[in-house]
Design a protein around this motif. Sequence first.
Motif, PDB file in Angstrom:
ATOM      1  N   PRO A   1      45.318  33.491  43.103  1.00  0.00           N
ATOM      2  CA  PRO A   1      45.173  34.658  42.221  1.00  0.00           C
ATOM      3  C   PRO A   1      44.675  35.901  42.959  1.00  0.00           C
ATOM      4  O   PRO A   1      45.086  37.016  42.649  1.00  0.00           O
ATOM      5  N   ALA A   2      43.806  35.720  43.937  1.00  0.00           N
ATOM      6  CA  ALA A   2      43.320  36.862  44.716  1.00  0.00           C
ATOM      7  C   ALA A   2      44.467  37.492  45.498  1.00  0.00           C
ATOM      8  O   ALA A   2      44.593  38.722  45.557  1.00  0.00           O
ATOM      9  N   LEU A   3      45.336  36.669  46.083  1.00  0.00           N
ATOM     10  CA  LEU A   3      46.484  37.174  46.824  1.00  0.00           C
ATOM     11  C   LEU A   3      47.452  37.904  45.897  1.00  0.00           C
ATOM     12  O   LEU A   3      47.917  39.004  46.220  1.00  0.00           O
ATOM     13  N   THR A   4      47.736  37.337  44.748  1.00  0.00           N
ATOM     14  CA  THR A   4      48.627  37.981  43.782  1.00  0.00           C
ATOM     15  C   THR A   4      48.082  39.330  43.350  1.00  0.00           C
ATOM     16  O   THR A   4      48.819  40.321  43.269  1.00  0.00           O
ATOM     17  N   GLN A   5      46.799  39.383  43.098  1.00  0.00           N
ATOM     18  CA  GLN A   5      46.148  40.614  42.667  1.00  0.00           C
ATOM     19  C   GLN A   5      46.271  41.711  43.723  1.00  0.00           C
ATOM     20  O   GLN A   5      46.642  42.839  43.420  1.00  0.00           O
ATOM     21  N   VAL A   6      45.993  41.383  44.972  1.00  0.00           N
ATOM     22  CA  VAL A   6      46.022  42.404  46.019  1.00  0.00           C
ATOM     23  C   VAL A   6      47.454  42.837  46.342  1.00  0.00           C
ATOM     24  O   VAL A   6      47.695  44.016  46.620  1.00  0.00           O
ATOM     25  N   ILE A   7      48.422  41.942  46.269  1.00  0.00           N
ATOM     26  CA  ILE A   7      49.816  42.311  46.522  1.00  0.00           C
ATOM     27  C   ILE A   7      50.308  43.261  45.436  1.00  0.00           C
ATOM     28  O   ILE A   7      50.976  44.263  45.729  1.00  0.00           O
ATOM     29  N   ASP A   8      49.972  42.981  44.184  1.00  0.00           N
ATOM     30  CA  ASP A   8      50.362  43.870  43.089  1.00  0.00           C
ATOM     31  C   ASP A   8      49.751  45.262  43.259  1.00  0.00           C
ATOM     32  O   ASP A   8      50.417  46.275  43.042  1.00  0.00           O
ATOM     33  N   ARG A   9      48.501  45.317  43.643  1.00  0.00           N
ATOM     34  CA  ARG A   9      47.834  46.608  43.846  1.00  0.00           C
ATOM     35  C   ARG A   9      48.453  47.376  45.010  1.00  0.00           C
ATOM     36  O   ARG A   9      48.670  48.585  44.917  1.00  0.00           O
TER      37      ARG A   9
END
Length: 108
Positions: free
Chosen positions: A73-81
């Motif tokens: 989830p942390a990776l998904t969050q930062v990629i989206d940002r």
Amino acid sequence: MKVTISERHGSVPKRILERTDAQVSALAKFEQRATHAEVTWNDEGHTRSIEVVVHVDGASQIVARGAASDFRPALTQVIDRARRMLREQRERRRDHQAPPLSEGVETE
């Protein structure tokens, strides 16, 4: 785009590192002038945080951060940002006063 991944205060599973490399490399399609990305994973206590710094030639660098209780989830969050920030930077550069390309140029 060259991707450098580092880990702090713990270790990140190899499959997450490979996924990180693939997804950060895919950010190059949003900005063709992106040359280098630095990724820092931080594993402290119950929080997994990630920071991605994308260096863009001729523009300011993009810094995106994300945190969650698990790696994915942390990776998904930062990629989206990071995607959103790269799109917004490209929009600011675009000439909004120019006529659309679909109209073409009229010659007399």
